[in-house]
Scaffold this active site. Structure first.
Site, PDB file in Angstrom:
ATOM      1  N   HIS A 202       0.825  -1.215   0.000  1.00 37.90           N
ATOM      2  CA  HIS A 202       0.000   0.000   0.000  1.00 37.90           C
ATOM      3  C   HIS A 202       0.859   1.266   0.000  1.00 37.90           C
ATOM      4  CE1 HIS A 202       0.313   0.928   4.399  1.00 37.90           C
ATOM      5  NE2 HIS A 202       0.332  -0.382   4.561  1.00 37.90           N
TER       6      HIS A 202
ATOM      7  N   ASP B  62      -0.397   4.387   0.959  1.00 41.31           N
ATOM      8  CA  ASP B  62      -0.772   5.384   1.969  1.00 41.31           C
ATOM      9  C   ASP B  62      -0.030   5.163   3.283  1.00 41.31           C
ATOM     10  OD1 ASP B  62      -2.445   2.985   2.065  1.00 41.31           O
ATOM     11  OD2 ASP B  62      -3.573   3.972   3.666  1.00 41.31           O
TER      12      ASP B  62
ATOM     13  N   ASP C 146       6.339   1.107   6.729  1.00 41.28           N
ATOM     14  CA  ASP C 146       4.930   0.743   6.515  1.00 41.28           C
ATOM     15  C   ASP C 146       4.333   1.632   5.445  1.00 41.28           C
ATOM     16  OD1 ASP C 146       2.346  -0.100   6.685  1.00 41.28           O
ATOM     17  OD2 ASP C 146       1.938   0.783   8.642  1.00 41.28           O
TER      18      ASP C 146
ATOM     19  N   GLU D 217      -5.147   1.686   2.744  1.00 41.12           N
ATOM     20  CA  GLU D 217      -4.999   0.544   3.658  1.00 41.12           C
ATOM     21  C   GLU D 217      -5.187   0.969   5.104  1.00 41.12           C
ATOM     22  OE1 GLU D 217      -3.576  -2.411   6.315  1.00 41.12           O
ATOM     23  OE2 GLU D 217      -2.616  -0.463   6.088  1.00 41.12           O
ATOM     24  N   GLU D 218      -4.684   2.161   5.438  1.00 38.32           N
ATOM     25  CA  GLU D 218      -4.694   2.574   6.848  1.00 38.32           C
ATOM     26  C   GLU D 218      -6.087   2.982   7.333  1.00 38.32           C
ATOM     27  OE1 GLU D 218      -2.272   1.965   8.632  1.00 38.32           O
ATOM     28  OE2 GLU D 218      -0.441   2.044   7.455  1.00 38.32           O
TER      29      GLU D 218
ATOM     30  N   ASP E 157       3.031  -6.844   4.593  1.00 40.18           N
ATOM     31  CA  ASP E 157       2.644  -5.696   5.411  1.00 40.18           C
ATOM     32  C   ASP E 157       2.564  -6.019   6.898  1.00 40.18           C
ATOM     33  OD1 ASP E 157       1.942  -3.073   5.818  1.00 40.18           O
ATOM     34  OD2 ASP E 157      -0.198  -3.414   5.506  1.00 40.18           O
TER      35      ASP E 157
ATOM     36  N   HIS F 112       4.036   3.148  12.360  1.00 36.33           N
ATOM     37  CA  HIS F 112       3.163   4.175  12.958  1.00 36.33           C
ATOM     38  C   HIS F 112       3.855   4.958  14.088  1.00 36.33           C
ATOM     39  CE1 HIS F 112      -0.803   2.064  11.502  1.00 36.33           C
ATOM     40  NE2 HIS F 112       0.183   1.982  10.622  1.00 36.33           N
TER      41      HIS F 112
HETATM   42 ZN   LIG Z   1       0.831  -1.250   6.404  1.00 40.28          ZN
END
Ligand SMILES: [Zn+2]
Length: 402
Positions: free
Chosen positions: A87, A89, A120, A154-155, A182, A377
Site C-alpha cells: 500500500h 498510503d 509501513d 490501507e490505513e 505488510d 506508525h
Molecule cells: Zn501497512
C-alpha cells in the site's frame, strides 16, 4: 551477467528517497490522498518494462480520486499470477516533537532510512517493485506471471483500495495468489495465513437521571450496564471457548474497551451508559451466533429492569477462510525464507484486519509476510535496508520456485 537484488541497493534507496517526501495520507486522517505519490510510482513502473500497467481508481466520499496501480510481467504461462500487493498510503506523522528526523525526508543513516512510511509499507513496496525489475532486466520469464499492486486506503479500511480492486479489477485468474508484505517480525520467521473475524459492538442502557441523593427517583443506567456487560462477557467466553493453536492468542477474545455515561459529576444518577466490546472471533464460529447470544442477554436485561437497551454494531467482519499450510504458496514461501534468511518460519493466525482477508474471501490463497522492525506508525519510523533487500530476495526465490 545476472543482476542480483543487491545490485539495485542504491537504486532502491534513491527510489525511497524520492517517494517519502510525497505525502500519501488518507483524507479521513486529514491528508490529500495517494494521487501524487501514485504518479511517482507509475512513472517508475513505466520505465521498468512491465507488460501491463492498469489503474483501478475510484472517487471517495470527499471527492478525492483514490488510485490503485496494477501492473503485470508475463510469465511463460499467463493463466496464473503471483501478486505482490503493497500500500502507498501512510498514517500521519503524529506529534512532530517526538521525531528526531524529518518524517518527510527519508534520512539515510547506516543501514536505516528514517521517515513516515519508510517501513509501513515503503520497504516492501520498493522490495516488490525491484524484485520484478530484476526479472525484467535479466530477461527471465518465470513460469507464471508476476503482478504488482500499489494500493490506496490501507490505513483507513481499504474500501477504496484492496476491497475496491478485488471487486473491480477484471483480470484475475482463478488460480492467482497473493503476497501481502505488510506485517511480520524482526526475524522474518512468521507467515500469517489466517485471521479472526472482527465484531465491534456497543451496548447502550437508557435509565432515568436523578439527583445523587435520590436514586429512588431514577434508574441507574451504570449499574444495569455493569451487570449486563459482565454477563455478556461470561456468556461469550463460556459458549465460544474453543482454541486453535495457530492463532495468537489461541482463543476468541471479547474485550470491553471504551465506555462512558451521561454524567461527568459524582452527585448525579446517570440516565444513559454505554460500553463497547472489541471481539476477535475464531473462523470456526459465525459472527451471527455471537450476536444472537448478545441479543438474548440484552432482551433479558431489558425485560428485567424495564429499560431500553440498544445494540450498536460499529464493525462486523466475518472471518475469511484460512489459507492452507499445505498450499504451494505457503510451502514455497517457507522454503524461500529458509534459504535466504536462514530461519525456520512458522505459520500463524492473528486478530484480524489485513487486506489478505479480502483476497481469501474471494477464494485466493494469501500470505502476509515481511521482515519488519516494530516501528510502524511510531515517531522516527525507519526501515532496515537489509530487510528491504532480504525480502526482495525471498520474493525472487519464491517466484522462481513455481
Ligand atoms: Zn501497512
Amino acid at each position: 551477467m545476472i543482476k542480483e537484488i543487491n545490485y539495485y541497493k542504491n537504486d532502491m534507496i534513491e527510489f525511497m528517497k524520492g517517494m517519502i517526501p510525497i505525502r500519501a495520507i488518507s483524507p479521513d486522517m486529514g491528508g490529500q490522498g495517494e494521487w501524487d505519490r501514485s504518479r511517482y510510482i507509475k512513472k517508475f513502473m513505466e520505465s521498468m518494462g512491465f507488460d501491463e500497467i492498469e489503474e483501478v481508481n475510484t472517487m471517495d466520499d470527499k471527492g478525492y480520486t483514490r488510485p490503485n496501480l496494477i501492473s503485470k510481467y508475463y510469465g511463460k504461462n499467463r493463466d496464473k499470477t503471483i501478486w505482490i500487493a503493497a500500500h502507498m498510503d501512510t498514517v500521519p506523522e503524529g506529534d512532530i516533537n517526538l521525531w528526531k528526523y524529518d518524517p518527510y525526508r527519508a534520512t539515510l543513516i547506516d543501514d536505516r532510512i528514517y521517515g513516515r512510511g519508510t517501513e509501513d509499507n515503503g520497504q516492501d513496496l520498493v522490495a516488490g517493485l525491484f524484485t520484478i525489475k530484476a526479472f525484467i532486466d535479466n530477461n527471465i520469464r518465470p513460469d507464471y506471471s508476476v503482478g504488482f499492486m500499489a494500493l490506496s486506503d490501507e490505513e483507513t479500511g481499504s474500501k477504496y483500495g484492496m476491497e475496491y480492486v478485488m471487486d473491480n479489477y477484471s483480470n484475475f485468474g482463478k488460480d492467482d495468489m497473493f503476497i501481502i508484505p505488510d506485517a511480520g517480525n524482526e526475524k522474518g520467521d512468521e507467515i500469517e495465513i489466517a485471521e479472526k473475524g472482527i465484531l465491534w459492538l456497543g451496548l447502550n442502557v437508557m435509565g432515568r437521571q436523578a439527583h445523587g441523593s435520590r436514586p429512588d427517583l431514577g434508574i441507574n443506567s451504570n449499574r444495569i450496564l455493569f451487570e449486563l456487560s459482565m454477563e455478556v462477557d461470561r456468556a461469550l467466553h463460556g459458549l465460544f471457548s474453543d482454541q486453535d493453536s495457530i492463532f495468537i492468542p489461541p482463543y476468541s477474545t471479547f474485550e470491553p474497551t471504551k465506555m462512558f455515561s451521561s454524567v461527568q459529576n459524582i452527585n448525579t444518577i446517570p440516565g444513559s451508559s454505554s460500553v463497547y466490546f472489541d471481539m476477535r472471533i475464531l473462523p470456526r464460529y459465525g459472527i451471527d451466533e455471537v450476536l444472537k447470544t448478545i441479543e438474548g442477554k440484552v432482551e433479558e436485561y431489558s425485560r428485567k429492569y424495564g429499560v431500553e437497551i440498544k445494540i450498536e454494531i460499529v464493525q462486523k467482519n466475518d472471518p475469511a477462510p484460512k489459507t492452507s499450510e499445505n498450499s504451494p504458496l505457503v510451502i514455497n514461501l517457507k522454503n524461500s525464507i529458509k534459504e535466504v534468511l536462514g530461519v525456520n518460519p512458522k505459520t500463524v493466525g492473528i486478530g484480524g484486519g489485513t487486506v489478505a482477508a479480502m483476497a481469501r474471501k474471494k477464494g485466493y490463497p494469501a500470505v502476509v509476510w515481511a521482515t519488519l522492525e516494530p516501528v510502524e506508525h511510531s515517531p522516527d519510523e525507519y526501515c532496515l535496508i537489509k530487510n528491504m533487500i532480504g525480502d526482495a530476495e525471498v520474493f525472487y526465490k519464491l517466484i522462481m520456485k513455481f
